[in-house]
Design a protein around this motif. Structure first.
Motif, short mmCIF file in Angstrom:
data_model
loop_
_atom_site.label_atom_id
_atom_site.label_comp_id
_atom_site.label_asym_id
_atom_site.label_seq_id
_atom_site.Cartn_x
_atom_site.Cartn_y
_atom_site.Cartn_z
N THR A 284 0.87 -1.10 -0.13
CA THR A 284 0.15 -0.15 0.21
C THR A 284 0.68 1.06 0.00
O THR A 284 1.79 1.75 0.64
CB THR A 284 -1.13 0.08 1.44
N ARG A 285 0.64 2.81 -0.65
CA ARG A 285 1.29 3.20 -0.59
C ARG A 285 -0.35 4.21 -1.38
O ARG A 285 -0.38 4.47 -2.62
CB ARG A 285 2.36 3.46 -1.96
N LYS A 317 8.03 -1.29 -8.41
CA LYS A 317 8.45 -0.04 -7.59
C LYS A 317 8.76 -0.69 -6.62
O LYS A 317 9.70 -0.87 -5.83
CB LYS A 317 8.83 1.66 -8.14
N ALA A 318 7.60 -0.85 -6.12
CA ALA A 318 7.36 -1.58 -5.20
C ALA A 318 8.14 -2.65 -4.41
O ALA A 318 8.58 -2.78 -3.36
CB ALA A 318 5.71 -1.17 -4.20
N ALA A 322 12.37 0.45 -4.65
CA ALA A 322 12.31 1.60 -4.97
C ALA A 322 10.99 2.78 -5.06
O ALA A 322 11.93 3.91 -4.41
CB ALA A 322 12.36 1.70 -6.14
N ASP A 323 9.99 2.30 -3.99
CA ASP A 323 9.02 3.79 -3.52
C ASP A 323 8.80 2.47 -1.79
O ASP A 323 9.10 2.31 -1.66
CB ASP A 323 8.46 3.69 -4.02
N ARG A 324 9.00 3.87 -0.99
CA ARG A 324 8.46 3.53 0.35
C ARG A 324 7.29 3.58 0.39
O ARG A 324 6.26 4.19 -0.50
CB ARG A 324 8.57 4.82 0.78
N LEU A 325 7.03 2.63 1.47
CA LEU A 325 5.44 1.96 1.19
C LEU A 325 4.68 2.51 2.69
O LEU A 325 5.91 2.78 3.45
CB LEU A 325 5.60 0.45 1.12
N ASN A 341 15.16 -1.98 0.37
CA ASN A 341 15.57 -1.24 -0.66
C ASN A 341 16.00 -2.02 -1.72
O ASN A 341 16.58 -3.57 -1.72
CB ASN A 341 16.06 -0.44 -0.06
N PRO A 342 16.44 -1.33 -3.04
CA PRO A 342 16.87 -1.85 -3.57
C PRO A 342 18.17 -2.67 -3.86
O PRO A 342 18.36 -3.66 -4.70
CB PRO A 342 17.26 -0.45 -4.70
N ALA A 343 19.02 -2.31 -2.69
CA ALA A 343 20.02 -2.97 -2.57
C ALA A 343 19.90 -4.41 -1.52
O ALA A 343 20.54 -5.43 -2.05
CB ALA A 343 21.15 -2.22 -1.28
N ALA A 344 18.97 -4.21 -1.05
CA ALA A 344 18.39 -5.63 -0.31
C ALA A 344 17.58 -6.49 -0.78
O ALA A 344 17.97 -7.64 -1.28
CB ALA A 344 17.31 -4.77 0.42
#
Length: 531
Positions: A284-285, A317-318, A322-325, A341-344
């Motif tokens: 959910t965002r 992206k979620a 890449a996007d905050r949720l 996050n993308p690194a994880a």
């Protein structure tokens, strides 16, 4: 007959030899809310800019209140009575709310100085008319995006406009704010203001609009009363499909999470078993995603389908972090990720090729070699030094395997064709040995030959055990490539198809389903009080 407020007559516009609009006609009447819809590249934005003075047509003409016009600048259109409310808030975040409401038209006193007391008082009165209670002395940037958008709406409507162009005005608004905005639109209709309402949300079209115009590939394909059309017909028209053919294929009942036959069993290919490599629960965002859940198993291609604005890219992206949720969880191999996050995601074996390869993917001035190994550099480093030999081995391997047409690995990537640039992005992710690959519009903007190569590559990767989340606005690409398809609408999953039930017709029927009892919501009552 009433003179149209705006009358667009056979306008055409091209850029660098590419036709953006061809012979498009549209009339907008006083007191009418006219929807303008279409997928990416349909020409909606170009048409808006022709009406509001950003562009001039190469052919045809635009008439305003019965007279031909050729606005040299958007401010000329605004001065004539045409206000525009853009999807992105285009105000000044460092200025106060009152200062933004009166930007460029600040009230002055007898000495010619800005009358701040009067400006703040009038700003409070204007905002109160829209149910907005906020300290007008606060900086705009300190407020939420939804409030900022409503202030942009209030500013545009406070100029006594005869025509209001709304470009995706609810994209950043919460449901309560959407209701408030649509109340304002209903009030404008009663005041005989003409409203051109550009949206990708079909619920809003059926809720508030009188007529609808559909553009596709820069051409007019439909104009008519909203009351005389159906959701299915509107979706099919936007996508260029035949509704009669869809009806002949029957009335399959769609359910979430599966499509079942009359005996209640799941049809199509067997459901993937075991623990999924990647699982997303309740993503959910607000306001773009609403509880999206999905999973991807090894060797499975899962498609995401839906119209523009349905939440496809936002979901990708979620899932990639890449996007905050606001809410939701991601699990890899059944283990819930605590920080995502993308690194994880990359550490967990998840890779992503973004939709906009030029803005979010390739680095044009770097070489093909540098673009491919960019994400793998930490793995190629020993004691702070990067092994050029290992770089060359990786680059040579993937240039050969993906058949990237390049003069040498040192060639700048911006010099390649679109299809070869896309292959470079794929190589960047594949050299990380991912277990799941998220592909957002992997064949957009590339030629037919390169498209076929990439589609074949996706199938080969899945056959080798790679899980793929495939997103495409081309239904045939999703149908041909995916064994299971989730259909999104307004940021939520509204159905899932699998196996033999994955077809263009079935996808369009799911997209076109109305919410609730199957009927579009009724238009809201207008708020009390004046603007």
């Amino acid at each position: 007959m009433t003179t149209p407020a705006i009358d667009v007559r056979s306008v055409s516009k091209h850029f660098a030899g590419v036709r953006a609009l061809t012979g498009v006609c549209l009339d907008l009447r006083p007191g009418e809310v006219h929807a303008l819809v279409g997928e990416n590249g349909a020409g909606k934005s170009t048409l808006i800019k022709l009406v509001t003075g950003v562009y001039r047509p190469d052919g045809g003409e635009v008439r305003y209140l019965g007279e031909p016009v050729a606005f040299a600048h958007p401010r000329d259109a605004q001065a004539a009575g045409i206000s525009t409310i853009y999807q992105e808030v285009n105000l000044v975040p460092m200025r106060s709310v009152a200062g933004n409401l009166y930007l460029g038209r600040e009230p002055t006193n007898r000495l010619g100085l800005i009358d701040f007391r009067r400006m703040r008082r009038d700003a409070r009165t204007i905002l109160a008319g829209y149910g907005i209670t906020v300290d007008v002395r606060r900086r705009l940037g300190e407020l939420g995006l939804g409030v900022q958008q409503m202030i942009a709406v209030a500013r545009a409507l406070s100029t006594d406009a005869r025509v209001v162009v709304m470009d995706e005005p609810t994209s950043s608004l919460e449901p309560r704010e959407v209701d408030l905005l649509l109340d304002v639109v209903a009030l404008l209709r009663r005041r005989q203001v003409a409203v051109l309402y550009v949206t990708h949300k079909l619920d809003e079209v059926f809720r508030i609009c009188d007529r609808v115009t559909v553009l596709r590939d820069g051409r007019l394909v439909h104009t008519g009363p909203v009351a005389g059309t159906t959701r299915l017909r509107l979706v099919a028209t936007m996508l260029g499909r035949d509704t009669d053919q869809i009806r002949r294929h029957g009335t399959t009942t769609f359910s979430d999470p599966a499509v079942s036959d009359q005996r209640g069993r799941t049809t199509g290919i067997p459901e993937a078993t075991g623990t999924p490599v990647l699982r997303a629960d309740g993503l959910t965002r607000r306001p773009v995603l609403d509880g999206v859940s999905l999973d991807v198993h090894a060797g499975e291609v899962v498609g995401l389908a839906g119209l523009l604005g349905s939440g496809r890219t936002e979901t990708a992206k979620a899932v990639f972090g890449a996007d905050r949720l606001d809410a939701g969880a991601i699990s890899v191999d059944g283990a819930r990720a605590r920080r995502w996050n993308p690194a994880a995601a990359i550490r967990g074996g998840i890779g992503m090729v973004p939709e906009d390869r030029k803005a979010e993917g390739i680095i044009g001035d770097l070489s093909v070699r540098d673009n491919i190994v960019l994400a793998a550099l930490p793995r190629l480093t020993t004691a702070g030094f990067v092994s050029r030999r290992r770089q060359d081995e990786i680059v040579d391997t993937f240039v050969r395997r993906l058949r990237v047409k390049v003069s040498s690995p040192g060639q700048r990537v911006r010099e390649l064709s679109g299809g070869n640039q896309q292959k470079v992005l794929l190589a960047r992710m594949l050299c990380l040995s991912p277990r799941v690959l998220i592909l957002d519009e992997p064949t957009r903007g590339i030629d037919v030959g390169a498209k076929a190569e990439i589609q074949s590559l996706i199938s080969e990767l899945a056959a080798l055990g790679l899980g793929v989340l495939l997103i495409s606005s081309e239904l045939e690409e999703v149908v041909e490539g995916a064994g299971r398809v989730l259909v999104l609408r307004d940021g939520a999953v509204v159905g899932m198809l699998r196996g033999d039930d994955v077809s263009e017709d079935h996808i369009m029927r799911v997209i076109a389903q109305a919410s609730g009892d199957g009927r579009p919501p009724r238009a809201p009552a207008a708020p009390r009080g004046g603007l």
